[in-house]
Scaffold this motif. Structure first.
Motif, PDB file in Angstrom:
ATOM      1  N   ILE A  20      35.773  52.365  -4.068  1.00 55.96           N
ATOM      2  CA  ILE A  20      34.378  52.323  -3.596  1.00 55.96           C
ATOM      3  C   ILE A  20      34.076  53.533  -2.710  1.00 55.96           C
ATOM      4  N   GLU A  21      32.895  54.143  -2.963  1.00 55.82           N
ATOM      5  CA  GLU A  21      32.386  55.243  -2.134  1.00 55.82           C
ATOM      6  C   GLU A  21      31.085  54.769  -1.468  1.00 55.82           C
ATOM      7  N   SER A  22      30.646  55.495  -0.458  1.00 53.97           N
ATOM      8  CA  SER A  22      29.429  55.062   0.241  1.00 53.97           C
ATOM      9  C   SER A  22      28.213  55.088  -0.686  1.00 53.97           C
ATOM     10  N   ASP A  23      28.217  55.959  -1.690  1.00 53.89           N
ATOM     11  CA  ASP A  23      27.108  55.999  -2.664  1.00 53.89           C
ATOM     12  C   ASP A  23      26.984  54.693  -3.453  1.00 53.89           C
ATOM     13  N   ASP A  24      28.020  53.889  -3.453  1.00 53.13           N
ATOM     14  CA  ASP A  24      28.022  52.639  -4.237  1.00 53.13           C
ATOM     15  C   ASP A  24      27.413  51.467  -3.461  1.00 53.13           C
ATOM     16  N   GLU A  25      27.040  51.711  -2.203  1.00 47.35           N
ATOM     17  CA  GLU A  25      26.647  50.585  -1.346  1.00 47.35           C
ATOM     18  C   GLU A  25      25.421  49.832  -1.856  1.00 47.35           C
ATOM     19  N   VAL A  26      24.459  50.547  -2.443  1.00 42.54           N
ATOM     20  CA  VAL A  26      23.243  49.861  -2.902  1.00 42.54           C
ATOM     21  C   VAL A  26      23.590  48.933  -4.061  1.00 42.54           C
ATOM     22  N   ALA A  27      24.338  49.440  -5.032  1.00 43.36           N
ATOM     23  CA  ALA A  27      24.705  48.604  -6.189  1.00 43.36           C
ATOM     24  C   ALA A  27      25.573  47.423  -5.747  1.00 43.36           C
ATOM     25  N   LEU A  28      26.504  47.674  -4.840  1.00 46.78           N
ATOM     26  CA  LEU A  28      27.408  46.595  -4.430  1.00 46.78           C
ATOM     27  C   LEU A  28      26.681  45.578  -3.554  1.00 46.78           C
ATOM     28  N   GLY A  29      25.704  46.019  -2.785  1.00 45.17           N
ATOM     29  CA  GLY A  29      24.875  45.067  -2.044  1.00 45.17           C
ATOM     30  C   GLY A  29      24.075  44.194  -2.999  1.00 45.17           C
ATOM     31  N   ARG A  30      23.640  44.781  -4.105  1.00 44.42           N
ATOM     32  CA  ARG A  30      22.878  44.037  -5.114  1.00 44.42           C
ATOM     33  C   ARG A  30      23.710  42.883  -5.693  1.00 44.42           C
ATOM     34  N   LEU A  31      25.031  43.051  -5.748  1.00 44.92           N
ATOM     35  CA  LEU A  31      25.872  41.953  -6.257  1.00 44.92           C
ATOM     36  C   LEU A  31      25.613  40.681  -5.448  1.00 44.92           C
ATOM     37  N   PHE A  32      25.444  40.843  -4.139  1.00 37.49           N
ATOM     38  CA  PHE A  32      25.230  39.654  -3.292  1.00 37.49           C
ATOM     39  C   PHE A  32      23.859  39.043  -3.492  1.00 37.49           C
ATOM     40  N   THR A  33      22.820  39.887  -3.608  1.00 37.63           N
ATOM     41  CA  THR A  33      21.486  39.288  -3.772  1.00 37.63           C
ATOM     42  C   THR A  33      21.379  38.599  -5.124  1.00 37.63           C
ATOM     43  N   VAL A  34      22.033  39.167  -6.146  1.00 41.28           N
ATOM     44  CA  VAL A  34      22.018  38.507  -7.460  1.00 41.28           C
ATOM     45  C   VAL A  34      22.856  37.225  -7.404  1.00 41.28           C
ATOM     46  N   ALA A  35      23.965  37.243  -6.689  1.00 42.27           N
ATOM     47  CA  ALA A  35      24.777  36.023  -6.532  1.00 42.27           C
ATOM     48  C   ALA A  35      23.944  34.928  -5.881  1.00 42.27           C
ATOM     49  N   ARG A  36      23.192  35.278  -4.879  1.00 38.17           N
ATOM     50  CA  ARG A  36      22.359  34.291  -4.181  1.00 38.17           C
ATOM     51  C   ARG A  36      21.326  33.693  -5.128  1.00 38.17           C
ATOM     52  N   LYS A  37      20.665  34.559  -5.910  1.00 39.52           N
ATOM     53  CA  LYS A  37      19.641  34.075  -6.846  1.00 39.52           C
ATOM     54  C   LYS A  37      20.262  33.215  -7.941  1.00 39.52           C
ATOM     55  N   LEU A  38      21.401  33.636  -8.465  1.00 40.53           N
ATOM     56  CA  LEU A  38      22.031  32.871  -9.551  1.00 40.53           C
ATOM     57  C   LEU A  38      22.563  31.534  -9.044  1.00 40.53           C
ATOM     58  N   ALA A  39      23.034  31.497  -7.807  1.00 39.82           N
ATOM     59  CA  ALA A  39      23.497  30.226  -7.235  1.00 39.82           C
ATOM     60  C   ALA A  39      22.328  29.246  -7.159  1.00 39.82           C
ATOM     61  N   GLU A  40      21.165  29.741  -6.784  1.00 41.41           N
ATOM     62  CA  GLU A  40      19.971  28.876  -6.756  1.00 41.41           C
ATOM     63  C   GLU A  40      19.631  28.418  -8.163  1.00 41.41           C
ATOM     64  N   GLN A  41      19.646  29.366  -9.102  1.00 38.34           N
ATOM     65  CA  GLN A  41      19.305  29.072 -10.508  1.00 38.34           C
ATOM     66  C   GLN A  41      20.262  28.040 -11.111  1.00 38.34           C
ATOM     67  N   GLU A  42      21.524  28.117 -10.724  1.00 34.72           N
ATOM     68  CA  GLU A  42      22.534  27.189 -11.252  1.00 34.72           C
ATOM     69  C   GLU A  42      22.493  25.834 -10.557  1.00 34.72           C
ATOM     70  N   GLY A  43      21.712  25.751  -9.457  1.00 35.53           N
ATOM     71  CA  GLY A  43      21.607  24.508  -8.713  1.00 35.53           C
ATOM     72  C   GLY A  43      22.815  24.211  -7.837  1.00 35.53           C
ATOM     73  N   ILE A  44      23.523  25.257  -7.413  1.00 36.60           N
ATOM     74  CA  ILE A  44      24.746  25.057  -6.629  1.00 36.60           C
ATOM     75  C   ILE A  44      24.618  25.595  -5.201  1.00 36.60           C
ATOM     76  N   ALA A  45      23.438  26.119  -4.881  1.00 37.34           N
ATOM     77  CA  ALA A  45      23.299  26.801  -3.580  1.00 37.34           C
ATOM     78  C   ALA A  45      23.532  25.843  -2.415  1.00 37.34           C
TER      79      ALA A  45
END
Ligand code: 5GP
Length: 116
Positions: free
Chosen positions: A54-79
């Motif tokens: 991982i490089e610092s340039d990757d921070e935006v994409a890797l941060g997106r992993l968390f926001t998508v995880a949060r949305k998918l957890a809601e979508q799956e009904g497991i949040a």
């Protein structure tokens, strides 16, 4: 240059996968061998083999992993009940596919983190 894995083919839709979400930075799809009722992999579209790369340039994409995880957890009904996010690194971490991926696991009590 790091060698592509099967995940790059999934991102480009060259092989089938149950893709739940895709944007310009990340792709999320169901794990082919689910270890829980909900088992989703969330990956950056750009190939980063391991957390060690991982490089610092990757921070935006890797941060997106968390926001998508949060949305998918809601979508799956497991949040509300809860879930687990895991990123394995290299052999001792149990990494099998060398394209960074976040596991989203839930839908049942997952037990202690380490089984052995
Ligand atoms: P790791 O052990 O590297 O953290 O996890 C790799 C994950 O990728 C495993 O849970 C495995 O089941 C999943 N996997 C490997 N190949 C494929 C594939 O071709 N399609 C999908 N959907 N999942 C895969």
């Amino acid at each position: 240059m790091a060698e592509e894995t099967i995940f790059s083919k999934i991102i480009r839709k060259e092989i089938p996968a149950d893709i739940l979400y895709q944007d310009e930075l990340v792709t999320a799809f169901r794990d082919i061998n689910p270890r829980a009722p909900s088992h989703i992999l969330i990956i950056p579209n750009q190939l980063i083999p391991t957390v060690n790369d991982i490089e610092s340039d990757d921070e935006v994409a890797l941060g997106r992993l968390f926001t998508v995880a949060r949305k998918l957890a809601e979508q799956e009904g497991i949040a509300q009940d809860g879930y687990r996010l895991i990123v394995n690194c290299n052999a001792h971490g149990g990494q099998e596919v060398y394209h960074i991926h976040m596991h989203l696991l839930g839908g049942k009590p997952l037990g202690p983190l380490l089984m052995n």
